[in-house]
Design an enzyme around this catalytic site. Structure first.
Site, PDB file in Angstrom:
ATOM      1  N   LYS A  29      33.218 -37.890  30.435  1.00  0.00           N
ATOM      2  CA  LYS A  29      33.094 -37.160  31.699  1.00  0.00           C
ATOM      3  C   LYS A  29      34.311 -36.270  31.968  1.00  0.00           C
ATOM      4  O   LYS A  29      34.165 -35.096  32.300  1.00  0.00           O
ATOM      5  CB  LYS A  29      32.914 -38.173  32.837  1.00  0.00           C
ATOM      6  CG  LYS A  29      33.074 -37.606  34.228  1.00  0.00           C
ATOM      7  CD  LYS A  29      32.837 -38.666  35.270  1.00  0.00           C
ATOM      8  CE  LYS A  29      33.911 -39.715  35.269  1.00  0.00           C
ATOM      9  NZ  LYS A  29      35.179 -39.264  35.868  1.00  0.00           N
ATOM     10  N   THR A  30      35.503 -36.832  31.810  1.00  0.00           N
ATOM     11  CA  THR A  30      36.726 -36.069  32.084  1.00  0.00           C
ATOM     12  C   THR A  30      36.848 -34.885  31.135  1.00  0.00           C
ATOM     13  O   THR A  30      37.219 -33.773  31.537  1.00  0.00           O
ATOM     14  CB  THR A  30      37.961 -36.981  31.956  1.00  0.00           C
ATOM     15  OG1 THR A  30      37.829 -38.069  32.870  1.00  0.00           O
ATOM     16  CG2 THR A  30      39.230 -36.216  32.255  1.00  0.00           C
ATOM     17  N   ASP A  70      34.213 -34.554  41.112  1.00  0.00           N
ATOM     18  CA  ASP A  70      34.204 -35.699  40.209  1.00  0.00           C
ATOM     19  C   ASP A  70      33.818 -36.959  40.989  1.00  0.00           C
ATOM     20  O   ASP A  70      34.004 -37.022  42.205  1.00  0.00           O
ATOM     21  CB  ASP A  70      35.603 -35.870  39.601  1.00  0.00           C
ATOM     22  CG  ASP A  70      35.625 -36.839  38.428  1.00  0.00           C
ATOM     23  OD1 ASP A  70      34.546 -37.202  37.936  1.00  0.00           O
ATOM     24  OD2 ASP A  70      36.733 -37.224  38.015  1.00  0.00           O
ATOM     25  N   GLU A  71      33.288 -37.963  40.297  1.00  0.00           N
ATOM     26  CA  GLU A  71      32.906 -39.247  40.912  1.00  0.00           C
ATOM     27  C   GLU A  71      32.015 -39.021  42.142  1.00  0.00           C
ATOM     28  O   GLU A  71      32.215 -39.613  43.209  1.00  0.00           O
ATOM     29  CB  GLU A  71      34.154 -40.047  41.314  1.00  0.00           C
ATOM     30  CG  GLU A  71      35.147 -40.286  40.186  1.00  0.00           C
ATOM     31  CD  GLU A  71      34.683 -41.310  39.154  1.00  0.00           C
ATOM     32  OE1 GLU A  71      33.522 -41.753  39.232  1.00  0.00           O
ATOM     33  OE2 GLU A  71      35.469 -41.648  38.262  1.00  0.00           O
ATOM     34  N   GLN A  89      27.892 -46.603  38.533  1.00  0.00           N
ATOM     35  CA  GLN A  89      29.272 -46.961  38.841  1.00  0.00           C
ATOM     36  C   GLN A  89      29.617 -46.674  40.306  1.00  0.00           C
ATOM     37  O   GLN A  89      30.782 -46.483  40.657  1.00  0.00           O
ATOM     38  CB  GLN A  89      30.228 -46.209  37.916  1.00  0.00           C
ATOM     39  CG  GLN A  89      30.056 -46.562  36.449  1.00  0.00           C
ATOM     40  CD  GLN A  89      31.087 -45.878  35.560  1.00  0.00           C
ATOM     41  OE1 GLN A  89      32.275 -46.167  35.616  1.00  0.00           O
ATOM     42  NE2 GLN A  89      30.610 -44.953  34.728  1.00  0.00           N
ATOM     43  N   ARG A 138      34.740 -51.180  30.821  1.00  0.00           N
ATOM     44  CA  ARG A 138      36.129 -50.719  30.658  1.00  0.00           C
ATOM     45  C   ARG A 138      36.639 -51.079  29.259  1.00  0.00           C
ATOM     46  O   ARG A 138      37.667 -50.572  28.812  1.00  0.00           O
ATOM     47  CB  ARG A 138      37.071 -51.385  31.665  1.00  0.00           C
ATOM     48  CG  ARG A 138      36.839 -51.125  33.150  1.00  0.00           C
ATOM     49  CD  ARG A 138      36.698 -49.685  33.488  1.00  0.00           C
ATOM     50  NE  ARG A 138      35.292 -49.298  33.467  1.00  0.00           N
ATOM     51  CZ  ARG A 138      34.848 -48.059  33.403  1.00  0.00           C
ATOM     52  NH1 ARG A 138      35.693 -47.070  33.337  1.00  0.00           N
ATOM     53  NH2 ARG A 138      33.557 -47.795  33.391  1.00  0.00           N
TER      54      ARG A 138
END
Length: 724
Positions: free
Chosen positions: A32-33, A218-219, A249, A601
């Site tokens: 994503k980043t 983002d998010e 998430q 994670r």
């Protein structure tokens, strides 16, 4: 563009699309980043001015790292990007436009602790007492109402149905009034005030709509109602909007996040397009399969299937412990084994827990086993008392209306100005409708305050005036060092000489160094700039992956991070998921998403632990394992005793056989589980409750109140007690 060669087909399509609003559904570990930063670099390469791009993130750390990586792709022109958290970006806008809201540009930003203090003072001033509701609880309620964009008037008119509700409404009204008088905003105001600004001034709104030609978020799954409204307000005329997120998430509903912002994106932004990133680059196939087997039980989600070219990897390992001490001990020993077997560093390992109180037993085990650790999101550096004391001085130098900061430092260090005198001064200030700072200049008019104390107040006022004058003549670093030196705080802590006072001494030294470092990096920055940046630092922003120690944090803090080995602890009903008393399925689904975040994670290995008993709320509670463990695909895990769906029936050494061999007695689980409050049975005396435990090892004694025989003192070694 050569840099796009680093992307897979799905990532490239999402980056190159530029024909309207679009949402990138990015599964855990799917890059994503990378996509977000490449999209920004791509837009700039196509001719968009960096100053016309607004990129909103959820942590300062993410914004800083992403900006550095974009600079690596396109060079220094990335410096002009408007990139940061919602709160930091809109605080920046409010500094410029504050006069339109009748605020001064040097307004203070109150964190949660400051807000709680203000609420407590209001409850005391108004003599309001609410049963079962502390200042902390009232502040939380006010924050929730602000997140829902409910004003005090609306709350009192439509939602306050009980006498307690009406008291909360009264406090809420006074709270907003006092914030304004203090020239201060709380965290929620940093989102609400821009909405007020844009609604009241069409020219200001038009100015920023024209300024930002492209908005990226983002998010997005964690945006709340106010953030959503700001996005809609500022959406460029051609709907150049890109949001990135993962509904699986979404874990912040307790602070106002609304997953529906993501689920309803296509409806809210007409003609929008959805891109899915489903290739995971982080985890093994086994970890993804395990996470998917749990999250698929959620109903409210956007369909997607994560896959990976990574290897199969190992099954998850489930550790069953007798209590939280045993849980900590098992984890400590597993850490040592993993480091040896995988050739890892300590910072490759993370311990996750659902609630902060779980960390204590884990810390005890790590100290005993001499395993270095760091806690992320515990008592953050800039939230420590001694650090906040010094920052309160700096805030007063910046904003003399900041009454909360003035009250904090009025008698620190001690200067003989007691609470009674301060109350008299506050009453005088309220009567004349002047600030407490101004009242200090007129303290001789407050006849109820003794002459000796009046002189002390006058001396304190002269000290503040001196440094208010110096703030524009010295650098921030020089100003802070001089102030700390004149206050004599370091000398006080050094002379006290206790471990706690020396820790405070070190923290103030660290603060002075941090301010000086900030001055070197930002030579043109003002004191207001520094205070604004500090007020917006979150716990995870201070996480340093280079420090070689095991990382401990709540699962919420772990969002966006990754580690080779992860331990997910306390997987028991009422802890994880946090409560069995779900008033709706959405809360349980959020707990399940939190479990999904924890597991994903990990890159290589996941350990999941649960305890049979745990000391909670002052007594021993007997726990049952989390329902999430029952939802795991049996082929994805093994238990520490060798049982698993894939290898059922296979016998292998138990955990204790493997690690301790002849030293089992030292860590006998039943004996280590005995606590004050435990209910036990004895072969002769029957049922009883432990009142006291003294001594260690073979000399350990327990005092038990038996139902039939009354109190007895027994040697644990020979008592043969059984926990009930």
């Amino acid at each position: 563009m050569k840099i796009l060669n680093q992307l897979n087909d799905a990532q490239r399509q999402a980056v190159e699309y530029n024909s309207g609003p679009h949402m990138i559904v990015a599964g855990a570990g799917s890059g994503k980043t990378r996509v977000l930063m490449h999209k920004i670099a791509f837009l700039i390469d196509k001719g968009l001015d960096p100053a016309e791009i607004l990129a909103l993130t959820f942590t300062n750390k993410a914004a800083k790292e992403m900006k550095e990586r974009i600079k690596g792709l396109i060079g220094k022109k990335a410096e002009n990007l408007w990139m940061g958290t919602f709160h930091s970006i809109f605080a920046r806008i409010l500094r410029v436009e504050s006069d339109k809201l009748n605020y001064k540009s040097n307004f203070s930003i109150y964190d949660r602790e400051d807000s709680q203090s203000l609420v407590g003072n209001i409850m005391s001033n108004l003599n309001i007492n609410i049963d079962n509701l502390s200042p902390n609880g009232v502040q939380h309620k006010i924050s929730y109402l602000k997140n829902q964009m409910v004003t005090p008037i609306e709350y009192l008119k439509h939602l306050a149905t009980t006498p307690s509700d009406k008291k909360v409404g009264e406090i809420y009204t006074e709270y907003n009034k006092r914030l304004f008088e203090n020239n201060a905003m709380d965290f929620d105001d940093l989102l609400l005030k821009p909405i007020e600004l844009f609604e009241n001034d069409e020219k200001i709104l038009s100015k920023y709509k024209k300024m930002f030609k492209y908005i990226l978020v983002d998010e997005y799954q964690d945006t709340n109602k106010a953030q959503y409204e700001l996005l809609k307000m500022l959406s460029p005329l051609k709907d150049k909007v890109c949001v990135v997120g993962d509904d699986a998430q979404s874990i912040y509903s307790w602070r106002g996040a609304e997953i529906k912002n993501m689920l309803n994106f296509k409806k809210d932004f007409k003609g929008s397009k959805i891109f899915r990133l489903e290739q995971n680059y982080r985890s093994t196939k086994m970890i993804l399969m395990a996470a998917d087997s749990v999250i698929k039980n959620n109903v409210g989600q956007i369909p997607k299937t994560l896959w990976t070219n990574n290897n199969d990897g190992e099954e998850l390992t489930i550790l069953k412990a007798s209590d939280e001490k045993d849980e900590g001990f098992q984890i400590a020993k597993r850490i040592k084994k993993e480091i040896s077997a995988r050739k890892l560093s300590l910072n490759d390992i993370a311990i996750f827990y659902r609630i902060n109180s779980q960390s204590r037993a884990l810390e005890d085990a790590f100290r005993r086993e001499k395993i270095p650790y760091k806690i992320v999101g515990g008592v953050e550096f800039y939230r420590r008392k001694e650090v906040k004391d010094v920052l309160a001085y700096l805030r007063m130098l910046s904003n003399q209306n900041d009454e909360e900061s003035l009250l904090r430092i009025m008698n620190f260090p001690q200067r003989g100005i007691g609470n009674t005198s301060i109350s008299k001064m506050i009453a005088f200030a309220r009567k004349l409708e002047i600030s407490l700072f101004t009242t200090m200049s007129r303290v001789f008019e407050v006849i109820e305050v003794k002459e000796r104390i009046q002189k002390n107040v006058k001396q304190f006022k002269l000290l503040l005036d001196k440094y208010i004058d110096l703030k524009n003549k010295l650098s921030i670093g020089e100003l802070t060092a001089a102030l700390v030196d004149e206050l004599g705080i370091l000398k006080i802590y050094k002379e006290e000489g206790t471990q706690e006072s020396m820790s405070r001494y070190d923290n103030i030294q660290e603060l002075v160094s941090a301010v000086q470092d900030y001055t070197k990096s930002n030579p043109d920055a003002s004191l207001d700039d520094f205070l604004s940046e500090v007020s917006l630092i979150a716990g995870v922003d201070q996480y340093d992956e280079k420090v070689n120690s095991v990382t401990m944090m709540t699962i919420h803090s772990a969002k966006g991070l990754e580690f080779p080995v992860v331990f997910v602890t306390g997987c028991e009903e009422d802890i994880f998921p946090l409560s069995q008393k779900f008033d709706n399925d959405s809360k349980l689904e959020e707990e399940r998403r939190l479990f999904y975040v924890a597991v994903t994670r990990a890159k290589e290995k996941v350990f999941i632990s649960y305890a049979r008993s745990r000391y909670r709320f002052g007594e021993v509670a007997y726990q049952s394992k989390s329902r999430f463990l029952d939802e795991l695909d049996e082929s994805t895990y093994e238990e520490a005793n060798g049982a698993s769906g894939r290898k059922a029936g296979r016998k292998k050494k138990t955990y204790y056989d493997e690690f301790y061999q002849g030293s089992y007695d030292e860590y006998d689980q039943e004996r280590r589980s005995l606590r004050v409050g435990s209910r036990v049975t004895h072969s002769v005396f029957g049922m009883g409750k432990i009142l006291q435990i003294t001594g260690l090892g073979d000399m350990q004694r327990v005092t038990i109140s038996f139902e039939e025989f009354g109190p007895k003192q027994l040697l644990t070694k020979f008592a043969n007690l059984k926990l009930v």
